[in-house]
Design a protein around this motif. Structure first.
Motif, short mmCIF file in Angstrom:
data_model
loop_
_atom_site.label_atom_id
_atom_site.label_comp_id
_atom_site.label_asym_id
_atom_site.label_seq_id
_atom_site.Cartn_x
_atom_site.Cartn_y
_atom_site.Cartn_z
N LEU A 450 0.85 -1.18 0.00
CA LEU A 450 0.00 0.00 0.00
C LEU A 450 0.89 1.23 0.00
O LEU A 450 1.90 1.29 0.71
CB LEU A 450 -0.93 0.01 1.21
CG LEU A 450 -2.15 -0.92 1.10
CD1 LEU A 450 -2.89 -1.01 2.42
CD2 LEU A 450 -3.11 -0.41 0.02
N ASP A 451 0.50 2.23 -0.82
CA ASP A 451 1.32 3.43 -0.99
C ASP A 451 0.66 4.66 -0.39
O ASP A 451 -0.55 4.86 -0.53
CB ASP A 451 1.58 3.67 -2.48
CG ASP A 451 2.53 2.65 -3.07
OD1 ASP A 451 3.59 2.43 -2.47
OD2 ASP A 451 2.21 2.06 -4.12
N PHE A 452 1.48 5.47 0.25
CA PHE A 452 1.02 6.73 0.83
C PHE A 452 1.92 7.85 0.29
O PHE A 452 3.14 7.70 0.27
CB PHE A 452 1.12 6.71 2.36
CG PHE A 452 0.35 5.60 3.01
CD1 PHE A 452 -0.93 5.80 3.48
CD2 PHE A 452 0.91 4.34 3.16
CE1 PHE A 452 -1.65 4.78 4.10
CE2 PHE A 452 0.22 3.31 3.77
CZ PHE A 452 -1.07 3.53 4.24
N ARG A 453 1.33 8.94 -0.13
CA ARG A 453 2.10 10.12 -0.50
C ARG A 453 1.92 11.15 0.60
O ARG A 453 0.80 11.56 0.90
CB ARG A 453 1.64 10.69 -1.83
CG ARG A 453 2.20 9.97 -3.03
CD ARG A 453 2.05 10.80 -4.27
NE ARG A 453 2.65 10.15 -5.42
CZ ARG A 453 2.77 10.73 -6.61
NH1 ARG A 453 2.32 11.95 -6.79
NH2 ARG A 453 3.34 10.08 -7.60
N LEU A 454 3.03 11.58 1.17
CA LEU A 454 2.97 12.48 2.32
C LEU A 454 3.87 13.68 2.11
O LEU A 454 4.89 13.61 1.40
CB LEU A 454 3.40 11.74 3.59
CG LEU A 454 2.59 10.49 3.96
CD1 LEU A 454 3.30 9.72 5.05
CD2 LEU A 454 1.19 10.88 4.41
N ARG A 455 3.52 14.78 2.74
CA ARG A 455 4.42 15.92 2.78
C ARG A 455 5.59 15.60 3.71
O ARG A 455 5.42 14.91 4.71
CB ARG A 455 3.70 17.17 3.27
CG ARG A 455 2.50 17.59 2.42
CD ARG A 455 1.93 18.92 2.88
NE ARG A 455 1.70 18.95 4.32
CZ ARG A 455 0.61 18.48 4.91
NH1 ARG A 455 -0.36 17.91 4.19
NH2 ARG A 455 0.47 18.55 6.22
N GLN A 456 6.75 16.10 3.40
CA GLN A 456 7.93 15.76 4.18
C GLN A 456 7.76 16.12 5.66
O GLN A 456 8.17 15.37 6.54
CB GLN A 456 9.15 16.47 3.60
CG GLN A 456 9.52 16.01 2.20
CD GLN A 456 10.74 16.74 1.66
OE1 GLN A 456 11.65 17.10 2.40
NE2 GLN A 456 10.75 16.97 0.35
N GLU A 457 7.12 17.26 5.92
CA GLU A 457 7.00 17.71 7.32
C GLU A 457 6.09 16.80 8.14
O GLU A 457 6.12 16.85 9.38
CB GLU A 457 6.50 19.15 7.38
CG GLU A 457 5.13 19.39 6.75
CD GLU A 457 5.22 19.80 5.29
OE1 GLU A 457 4.26 20.42 4.80
OE2 GLU A 457 6.25 19.50 4.65
N GLN A 458 5.27 15.97 7.46
CA GLN A 458 4.39 15.08 8.21
C GLN A 458 5.15 13.96 8.92
O GLN A 458 4.66 13.42 9.91
CB GLN A 458 3.34 14.44 7.28
CG GLN A 458 2.26 15.39 6.79
CD GLN A 458 1.28 14.69 5.90
OE1 GLN A 458 1.48 14.53 4.69
NE2 GLN A 458 0.17 14.24 6.48
#
Length: 500
Positions: A450-458
């Protein structure tokens, strides 16, 4: 010159061409077909790259020997552009959105947003559903039999693989034809529910609000009968809860990302498929207890309107990347073309093959075609050939992949939550049968990601952990599922890069 995506390209020298924006349009369907007979692939990036030097030599004017017909002869400008592509390292690039087909060339079967149907159109739709639901459950064109092809008892659906979208496209057509077999409903088409909006009121009243199963769908299931679904009435969450679930599972975010992908890709890997299938799974889990269980999901009438929207989104993506024909679609596949040819193109429960579904037999009153500013096409990945230049930026998203989940040990659909510092930052729903070991497709694709795209600061400077929950698991032991029994999946985090 005719191209694979029906757009005419005027030959002019391109200094820094890419395959997806320029080179793939140099090869006509007849060129691809002719060379395939000789064992040379011209319809995909990998094939053209592998044969690039030979292609240049044989097509370069003035002494070109290929293509053999006068109409296909390459101009000096096209030849120079192809040479430039070789010299710059065969860049893949990103797709350039193309113009949709003119209205006169569209299929005649039109599907509309359910909220825009006239009262007369909506009355015929309700009559068609009522007609199917009233048929004897043994009738091959009854609602019970048709819905039972997706879950119990047939379990013919093909999830988490290349034939997922093609299978469901044909399934919708078969169901639509059954609706049209009801007297007075010969012109009915399945409308779509744009799940970027709240569940429409029209889906909250009979006969579209629920379905009472007239027989036991598990009694004739193979390889063994399944109990617990009779008597059974379908159910959903409230409108507000559905909307909140769609947000929490980031269904619309995955949908938006899917529409910007240049490549078809693969489930669990990348591209349109990966994000489209994740949006599908989480959408099922968002809507309700019935839609969240693969064994019975298709019995809920909302299933058809939800999947009709998914097909509309797939056609939207095909239109954006010039993939509405088989030849154009192949240019987005790379090496992964085998499922379009026998025997891998076979789809369970139908004589129609996967490649025959690429050119859609229906059209929609609206496609989602964001402008380049609203949704620029991309081809981001976690790695790139060393011979090609690449770049990433401070605002590049982080791809976090929960990798190597053994789903065959998990009893039913499940939720994977990503926690940073002990706090949930993202979650996805994975849609599967209660007994995946008795599902042919599940067994074939038993290890999933499963893939998640996140902002770096998260996630920066925060400890990442994973939790798996099975909503349908016994209340006595709770919903948490041990990671050790799910194959001890790993967490892979990487910045996404693209060609510089």
């Amino acid at each position: 010159m005719t191209t694979t995506n029906t757009t005419t390209h005027v030959d002019q020298v391109v200094a820094t061409p890419t395959y997806l924006a320029d080179i793939r349009f140099f090869f006509r369907p007849q060129d691809v077909e002719h060379m395939a007979e000789l064992g040379i692939e011209l319809g995909t990036y990998d094939g053209v790259k592998e044969n690039a030097h030979s292609i240049y030599t044989l097509t370069a004017p003035p002494g070109a020997t290929m293509p053999p017909d006068e109409e296909g002869v390459w101009s000096a400008e096209r030849s120079q552009t192809f040479r430039n592509w070789i010299l710059t390292g065969f860049p893949l690039g990103t797709a350039t959105p193309v113009e949709p087909l003119p209205n006169g060339a569209r299929p005649t079967r039109l599907r509309k947003d359910i909220t825009t149907l006239s009262d007369a159109e909506f009355d015929r739709l309700k009559a068609a559903f009522t007609g199917l639901m009233d048929r004897d459950p043994t009738d091959p064109k009854s609602y019970f039999t048709l819905a039972g092809q997706h879950g119990l008892p047939k379990r013919w659906c093909m999830h988490h693989q290349d034939r997922f979208n093609p299978w469901h496209r044909q399934y919708l057509l078969d169901f639509e034809d059954a609706l049209r077999s009801v007297p007075g409903c010969e012109d009915v088409t399945i409308p779509y529910w744009d799940f970027a909006t709240d569940l429409p009121d029209r889906l909250q009243h009979p006969p579209l609000d629920e379905y009472v199963l007239p027989a036991d769908p598990g009694a004739s299931a193979t390889p063994q009968p399944v109990s617990g679904f009779f008597p059974y009435t379908t159910s959903r969450y409230s409108v507000a809860d559905i909307a909140q679930n769609m947000t929490d599972f980031e269904v619309l975010a995955d949908t938006a990302t899917s529409l910007t992908q240049s490549l078809w890709g693969a489930s669990n890997v990348n591209g349109y498929q990966d994000f489209s299938i994740q949006a599908h799974d989480s959408g099922h889990g968002s809507i309700g207890p019935t839609m969240g269980r693969q064994n019975v999901a298709a019995f809920d009438p909302v299933f058809w309107f939800f999947h009709c929207n998914l097909d509309r989104l797939w056609l939207s993506w095909q239109t954006r990347v010039g993939g509405t024909t088989v030849a154009g679609f192949r240019t987005t596949l790379g090496q992964n073309t085998g499922w379009l040819t026998p025997p891998s193109n076979v789809m369970l429960g139908t004589s129609v093959t996967a490649d025959q579904t690429i050119e859609s037999k229906v059209s929609y009153d609206r496609l989602d075609l964001p402008s380049p500013v609203e949704g620029a096409m991309e081809n981001l990945s976690g790695s790139i050939d060393a011979a090609r230049s690449f770049a990433f930026r401070s605002d590049s998203p982080v791809s976090v992949r929960v990798k190597g989940i053994d789903r065959l040990n998990i009893p039913g659909s499940f939720v994977v939550s990503l926690l940073a510092g002990g706090e949930p930052v993202a979650k996805r729903y994975f849609f599967q049968p209660d007994d995946p070991r008795n599902c042919e497709t599940c067994v074939q694709y038993g290890i999933v990601n499963l893939d998640f795209r996140l902002r770096q600061e998260q996630i920066l400077d925060r400890k990442l952990t994973v939790r798996i929950d099975v909503p349908g698991q016994s209340e006595e032991i709770g919903t948490a599922f041990p990671l050790s029994q799910a194959g001890n999946p790993t967490i892979n985090a990487r910045l996404l890069v693209g060609e510089a």
